[in-house]
Design a protein around this motif. Structure first.
Motif, PDB file in Angstrom:
ATOM      1  N   ALA A 275      64.756  37.180 -52.739  1.00  0.00           N
ATOM      2  CA  ALA A 275      63.355  37.274 -53.154  1.00  0.00           C
ATOM      3  C   ALA A 275      62.586  38.240 -52.258  1.00  0.00           C
ATOM      4  O   ALA A 275      62.751  38.213 -51.029  1.00  0.00           O
ATOM      5  CB  ALA A 275      62.713  35.892 -53.110  1.00  0.00           C
ATOM      6  N   PRO A 276      61.751  39.097 -52.841  1.00  0.00           N
ATOM      7  CA  PRO A 276      61.006  40.080 -52.033  1.00  0.00           C
ATOM      8  C   PRO A 276      60.140  39.438 -50.956  1.00  0.00           C
ATOM      9  O   PRO A 276      59.971  40.003 -49.871  1.00  0.00           O
ATOM     10  CB  PRO A 276      60.152  40.813 -53.073  1.00  0.00           C
ATOM     11  N   GLU A 277      59.587  38.264 -51.252  1.00  0.00           N
ATOM     12  CA  GLU A 277      58.667  37.634 -50.303  1.00  0.00           C
ATOM     13  C   GLU A 277      59.379  36.807 -49.234  1.00  0.00           C
ATOM     14  O   GLU A 277      58.739  36.332 -48.284  1.00  0.00           O
ATOM     15  CB  GLU A 277      57.675  36.734 -51.058  1.00  0.00           C
ATOM     16  N   ALA A 278      60.695  36.621 -49.361  1.00  0.00           N
ATOM     17  CA  ALA A 278      61.422  35.756 -48.432  1.00  0.00           C
ATOM     18  C   ALA A 278      61.484  36.378 -47.042  1.00  0.00           C
ATOM     19  O   ALA A 278      61.688  37.591 -46.887  1.00  0.00           O
ATOM     20  CB  ALA A 278      62.822  35.487 -48.955  1.00  0.00           C
ATOM     21  N   ARG A 279      61.333  35.543 -46.010  1.00  0.00           N
ATOM     22  CA  ARG A 279      61.412  35.999 -44.628  1.00  0.00           C
ATOM     23  C   ARG A 279      62.528  35.222 -43.922  1.00  0.00           C
ATOM     24  O   ARG A 279      62.746  34.037 -44.178  1.00  0.00           O
ATOM     25  CB  ARG A 279      60.083  35.770 -43.907  1.00  0.00           C
ATOM     26  N   PHE A 280      63.229  35.911 -43.020  1.00  0.00           N
ATOM     27  CA  PHE A 280      64.394  35.326 -42.371  1.00  0.00           C
ATOM     28  C   PHE A 280      64.325  35.535 -40.861  1.00  0.00           C
ATOM     29  O   PHE A 280      63.484  36.295 -40.361  1.00  0.00           O
ATOM     30  CB  PHE A 280      65.680  35.935 -42.936  1.00  0.00           C
ATOM     31  N   ALA A 281      65.243  34.890 -40.153  1.00  0.00           N
ATOM     32  CA  ALA A 281      65.268  34.977 -38.689  1.00  0.00           C
ATOM     33  C   ALA A 281      65.877  36.277 -38.196  1.00  0.00           C
ATOM     34  O   ALA A 281      65.874  36.542 -36.984  1.00  0.00           O
ATOM     35  CB  ALA A 281      66.046  33.790 -38.112  1.00  0.00           C
ATOM     36  N   VAL A 282      66.407  37.084 -39.094  1.00  0.00           N
ATOM     37  CA  VAL A 282      66.932  38.400 -38.724  1.00  0.00           C
ATOM     38  C   VAL A 282      66.231  39.457 -39.566  1.00  0.00           C
ATOM     39  O   VAL A 282      65.733  39.169 -40.657  1.00  0.00           O
ATOM     40  CB  VAL A 282      68.460  38.485 -38.937  1.00  0.00           C
ATOM     41  N   ALA A 283      66.195  40.668 -39.055  1.00  0.00           N
ATOM     42  CA  ALA A 283      65.501  41.760 -39.736  1.00  0.00           C
ATOM     43  C   ALA A 283      66.305  42.266 -40.928  1.00  0.00           C
ATOM     44  O   ALA A 283      67.529  42.114 -40.999  1.00  0.00           O
ATOM     45  CB  ALA A 283      65.255  42.903 -38.755  1.00  0.00           C
TER      46      ALA A 283
END
Length: 427
Positions: A275-283
């Protein structure tokens, strides 16, 4: 199909298109026969709906050895945008614990130095290097030995280290100058080399090649017979070893031995939408790698949003990839499990449950990704590329590349051109 061209080229992958281009530029008539519905072979760029139409190279992904890669030369001449292939970070994990990334893995320099020395001796499996460093003792001086073998053999050569010729590995080592075309290697091959090769008859399966009548070659297809003066066969060694094309008279002993020494490896690629809006703990762009505990352990490399693409991609090779050939959905499920094991179950909220996976191992037109040499068969590539049938038939492709570019699109193109020049001399 009654037209009698000067040369018939079987297969419209990189080698076949390159051969046809050289023959046409020399003024010869060529018929290119391709069983698939499109050209490109194992260089294929797709835009699956499940990935929201984003471009994905199912097979060949990077341009290797830029200084002598003919596709890179075509790309530059056409003004194509080429990016460095490995632009993201690299996250190493021991279990779910992220490690500080060293410049090189402990023991890596010793492994490469020993591999160089051993490659100058009798041929043996690549795994012999690790054996000499202490075998299964992955603590001590070589804690990353299993990962080194995974990279050098299972991923790069598409075959596990105990099956791969050390000398063939050494001859085909690649530098780190890889480039990536912005629109995909498959698309680049299709658009730049395809027009030079001329018309391709897609959907035509070659069943037999007959050189029993002096001066001619009869090519039998599912749509009739063609008679020609010469034939260049560019299908994979998987197809040849499976005898999906019959040869009359039978193939020479040297070619049969070469095929025995050049089975197909398998490197499978998969992608799950992110998903474009998803954020994760790695870049974005980060390659995720887990420290392996045992040599030959099943492994998968994951990359989050490579080059900004809205997907999580994965590579798996060797025995592990073959074990999932024909059930590629299992690879997609495994990728989700591994991603969650590294970044936590919450990370899956941004990753789709279904995706797209390559099927090189289960597709009967390929039966693998690219060929590797077994120990003791390091000279099989050149032997397989030698003419037979009174000099009127040749095999060409990544498997016959004996110039250090085996297993690559650039190597296949160079081999197609080599076979075409030999055919012109015969004609």
């Amino acid at each position: 199909m009654s037209v009698a061209p000067d040369v018939i080229v079987v297969g419209a992958g990189a080698a076949g298109l390159s051969a046809a281009s050289v023959l046409r530029s020399a003024g010869r008539s060529v018929a290119v026969l391709e069983a698939h519905g499109t050209i490109g072979g194992r260089a294929r760029t797709v835009r699956p709906a499940v990935l929201r139409g984003a471009a994905l190279d199912e097979g060949a992904t990077w341009l290797h050895q830029i200084d002598r890669n003919p596709l890179a030369a075509l790309a530059r001449a056409a003004g194509e945008v080429l990016h460095p292939a490995h632009r993201g970070g690299h996250a190493l994990f021991d279990g779910a614990h992220r490690l500080d990334e060293p410049e090189e893995a402990p023991g890596e320099r010793d492994w490469h130095a020993l591999a160089e020395r051993m490659a100058r001796g009798p041929d043996r499996p690549l795994s012999a290097v690790g054996d000499a460093l202490g075998g299964d003792a992955l603590g001590g001086d070589a804690p990353w030995l299993a990962n080194l073998e995974m990279w050098e053999a299972t991923i790069i050569a598409a075959a596990d280290a105990d099956l791969l010729s050390l000398q063939d590995w050494h001859r085909n080592r690649l530098d780190e100058s890889d480039l990536r075309p912005a629109r995909g290697v498959g698309a680049l091959l299709h658009d730049l080399l395809g027009p030079r090769a001329g018309q391709v008859r897609c959907g035509v399966s070659v069943r037999a090649v007959d050189t029993s009548r002096s001066g001619h070659v009869r090519v039998h297809t599912d749509q009739g017979e063609l008679v020609t003066r010469g034939c260049i066969v560019t299908v994979s060694t998987g197809v040849l070893r499976d005898e999906r094309i019959r040869f009359t008279p039978p193939l020479p002993t040297a070619h049969l031995r070469a095929l025995d020494g050049l089975p197909m490896g398998l490197l499978s690629k998969l992608a799950l939408p992110v998903a474009p809006e998803a954020r994760f703990a790695v870049a974005d762009g980060t390659l995720l790698e887990r420290r392996l505990e045992q040599r030959g352990e099943d492994a998968m490399l994951l990359t989050l949003r490579p080059d900004g693409s809205p997907m999580l991609t994965g590579f798996l090779g060797g025995r592990h990839a073959w074990s999932q050939a024909g059930r590629e959905d299992d690879s997609l499920a495994e990728a989700r499990e591994r991603f969650a094991a590294l970044l936590g179950a919450d990370a899956l909220r941004g990753v789709g449950e279904t995706g797209h996976a390559s099927r090189w191992g289960s597709d009967g037109l390929f039966l693998g990704a690219y060929a590797y040499a077994r120990p003791g068969y390091v000279d099989s590539r050149a032997a397989l590329g030698a003419p037979f049938g009174n000099g009127r038939v040749m095999f060409a492709g990544e498997a016959t590349a004996a110039d250090g570019l085996a297993g690559t699109v650039g190597g296949a193109m160079r081999e197609g051109a080599r076979a075409a020049r030999a055919m012109l001399r015969m004609l």
